[in-house]
Scaffold this motif. Structure first.
Motif, PDB file in Angstrom:
ATOM      1  N   ARG A   1      -1.703   5.097   6.764  1.00 21.69           N
ATOM      2  CA  ARG A   1      -1.788   4.208   5.581  1.00 21.69           C
ATOM      3  C   ARG A   1      -2.618   3.059   5.901  1.00 21.69           C
ATOM      4  NH1 ARG A   1      -0.174   8.083   4.171  1.00 21.69           N
ATOM      5  NH2 ARG A   1       1.559   8.637   2.637  1.00 21.69           N
TER       6      ARG A   1
ATOM      7  N   LYS B   1     -10.640   1.482   2.435  1.00 19.64           N
ATOM      8  CA  LYS B   1     -11.018   0.888   0.974  1.00 19.64           C
ATOM      9  C   LYS B   1     -11.595  -0.354   1.211  1.00 19.64           C
ATOM     10  CE  LYS B   1      -7.039   3.268  -0.829  1.00 19.64           C
ATOM     11  NZ  LYS B   1      -5.583   2.988  -1.331  1.00 19.64           N
TER      12      LYS B   1
ATOM     13  N   ILE C   1       0.883  -1.111  -0.004  1.00 21.66           N
ATOM     14  CA  ILE C   1      -0.122  -0.023  -0.074  1.00 21.66           C
ATOM     15  C   ILE C   1       0.820   1.301  -0.129  1.00 21.66           C
ATOM     16  CG2 ILE C   1      -2.085  -0.981   1.108  1.00 21.66           C
ATOM     17  CD1 ILE C   1      -1.187   0.178   3.649  1.00 21.66           C
ATOM     18  N   GLU C   2       1.966   1.218   0.140  1.00 13.13           N
ATOM     19  CA  GLU C   2       3.103   2.271   0.114  1.00 13.13           C
ATOM     20  C   GLU C   2       4.172   1.691  -0.255  1.00 13.13           C
ATOM     21  OE1 GLU C   2       3.685   5.455  -0.551  1.00 13.13           O
ATOM     22  OE2 GLU C   2       2.569   6.018   1.206  1.00 13.13           O
TER      23      GLU C   2
ATOM     24  N   ASN D   1      -6.243   2.109   4.153  1.00 13.80           N
ATOM     25  CA  ASN D   1      -6.489   0.883   3.333  1.00 13.80           C
ATOM     26  C   ASN D   1      -7.637   0.189   3.763  1.00 13.80           C
ATOM     27  OD1 ASN D   1      -5.441  -1.053   1.235  1.00 13.80           O
ATOM     28  ND2 ASN D   1      -4.826  -2.285   3.202  1.00 13.80           N
TER      29      ASN D   1
END
Lengths: 257, 309
Positions: B302, B309, B215-216, B306
């Motif tokens: 983060r 989402k 995710i990063e 996530n």
């Protein structure tokens, strides 16, 4: 990986295996020696004197090759099954799996380690047997070949058991319920000629029967089986089990998720 | 610059149906000190397992120094050293034997293996314990032994899966120094850790993995620059009578106790200006610290994004 690197890796595995069973010699080398000594004293000496001859030999002489072979079979098997399963259980097997060691080197190292223990116990038992009877070897080459092949067969079989085992119970089931009956019914204590025809045929299905009798032929020069047929069977077992072990390692059965 | 590790669309579904990796792609450059972060069960250890061939991947590819781990299995393994999360050496073996045996697996002759064992056991402060059974070592010593073992063949890429878990702060800092030293010596390092301060201190680049997805993936500097605010705890040697009121709209203050205030400063605001303002208000400051680790703040944001989402 270069050939000498592979040899060093192989040697490392063998040294580690030998160091393992030597470190716990009170569990690995002494108990089988004591058990077999009791067999010699009770069956060979006390009971054997009343039995007289078996297959043309004094009973003590007759059972000696079988008892040596029994110790080799049991210890080759149990060394590999307990060592490899412990490595799986403690995850120490990962040490060698992450290294660039080919599967056949891993297998060969573990198997030679099992053979080393089987042969070490066999040597101890043989030395003890000398206290009870004279040992003469009629066919040294056959004796050495059959003992090496037999310890290889049971080391390989122990490896397969360890691969499939999920608990410590699983590594004692085969030795208790399969191996021990096959050994006892493999002509260690009696000549197959004493059995009714039906049971003679059944004995012919037991691979250990061929190994014990071929070893007896090597030492005493007398056997219930055709030695060449026995070597063929041993050869088939070595190739079949070795191929199975390599296949299991390649597929990571029980060792890679 | 050479790529130390290149992972492309890596997927792993376990036999029970659990999808641990859902197609991750990642590159780590040679010489990097790289952090792979994520919550428990995110897929960090599975990724390391696939790289080290202990875990069979479902699909995707892994290259180590440009070589595919399938077609160049021995070369790639020679380049790789792995320190797993769980203790996985024989606890009945002697410390020195564990390192020598591992060197033997990599084909090092006995003499060289002994020299390497001495070198790394000394560097990691375990030489005095070399003849002890490994089960007698403390938790921190066991972790250091696993590092010594992984370095026995001097790999170009070292992967450490939570190497400082359960290790006291003094020992952790000495391990940081050691890892920095070997990284400066040219060894590429990939580190997973739950101590975000550790990652911030050591690593230049970072990837965050969550629920089997990256995710990063950026540099530590870029990531930290994304912080929209920082919160500091400021201690005063004397009592602070009232909450100071700043002339800046992007600075907020609250009182923690009579001698301590919490100041939140928006990104872009110079900290010196805040101190000047405090000076103007007659508030003396004796010490300051971040309220939470900066990376921890970003890491949590983060993960939350996530999760949404």
């Amino acid at each position: 990986m270069f050939t000498n690197h592979k040899y060093i890796a192989f040697e490392t595995i063998v040294i580690k295996e030998i160091r393992r069973f030597s470190r716990i010699w009170l569990q690995t080398l002494v108990p089988p020696a004591i058990t077999i000594a009791l067999y010699f004293v009770i069956f060979g000496n006390l009971v054997g004197r009343r039995i007289g001859e078996m297959g043309g030999f004094q009973y003590m002489e007759f059972i000696m090759p079988g008892l040596i072979m029994m110790s080799v079979i049991q210890n080759s098997y149990s060394n590999v099954v307990s060592s490899f399963f412990s490595q799986k259980f403690q995850k120490t097997i990962e040490e060698v799996l992450v290294a660039p060691v080919p599967n056949y080197v891993i297998l060969s190292g573990v198997i030679v380690g099992g053979m080393a223990r089987g042969l070490a116990v066999g040597a101890i038992v043989t030395m003890m047997a000398l206290f009870f009877s004279d040992l003469r070897i009629e066919h040294p080459l056959i004796t050495i070949t059959v003992i090496l092949l037999t310890s290889a067969v049971f080391s390989l079989a122990g490896f397969i058991n360890a691969v499939f085992a999920n608990s410590f119970d699983d590594i004692s089931i085969i030795p208790t319920f399969v191996l021990t009956p096959l050994i006892y019914l493999g002509g260690v204590f009696y000549s197959v000629q004493l059995l009714p025809t039906f049971w003679q045929v059944v004995s012919g299905l037991n691979p250990i029967f061929y190994m014990v009798n071929t070893f007896r032929y090597g030492i005493l020069g007398s056997s219930d089986v055709d030695v060449y047929w026995a070597f063929l069977i041993l050869g088939v077992f070595v190739v079949g089990l070795y191929s199975s072990c390599i296949w299991l390692l390649r597929n990571g059965k029980g060792i890679r998720t | 610059m050479t790529t130390a590790i290149s992972i492309t669309d890596l997927k792993k579904t376990y036999a029970n149906g659990f999808e641990a990796l859902k197609g991750i792609s990642l590159e780590v450059q040679q010489g990097d000190f790289f952090a792979l972060l994520g919550p428990n069960g995110a897929g960090k250890s599975t990724t390391i397992g696939v790289i080290s061939t202990l875990v069979k991947r479902s699909s995707g590819s892994v290259k180590v120094f440009g070589k595919n781990v399938d077609t160049h299995i021995y070369d790639t393994k020679l380049d790789l050293g792995v320190v797993p999360q769980e203790i996985n050496f024989n606890q009945f073996e002697r410390v020195q034997d564990i390192v020598i045996t591992q060197a033997g697996y990599y084909g090092l002759p006995r003499k060289l293996a002994r020299e390497r064992a001495e070198k790394y056991l000394r560097k990691l402060g375990l030489w005095e314990k070399r003849n002890d059974r490994s089960r007698l070592l403390s938790g921190g010593m066991k972790r250091r032994l696993m590092i010594a073992r992984a370095l026995a063949h001097e790999p170009r890429l070292l992967i450490l899966d939570e190497p400082t878990a359960g290790v006291d702060i003094e020992l952790r800092r000495s391990m940081w120094e050691f890892l920095t030293e070997i990284n400066e010596g040219g060894t590429t390092i990939i580190l997973t850790t739950h101590y975000l301060e550790e990652a911030e201190q050591l690593c230049r680049n970072i990837a965050i993995i969550d629920e089997g997805l990256i995710i990063e993936n950026t540099s530590m500097r870029n990531l930290l620059e994304e912080l929209d605010s920082q919160t500091f705890i400021l201690d005063s040697p004397v009592e602070i009578s009232a909450i100071p009121i700043f002339n800046f709209e992007d600075v907020s203050v609250c009182k923690v106790d009579s001698k301590c205030i919490e100041v939140t400063i928006a990104a872009g605001r110079n900290v010196n200006e805040v101190f000047s303002e405090l000076d103007r208000l007659g508030i003396e400051i004796s010490s300051m610290r971040n309220k939470t680790n900066r990376l921890e703040q970003l890491f949590m944001s983060r993960l939350n994004e996530n999760g949404l989402k």
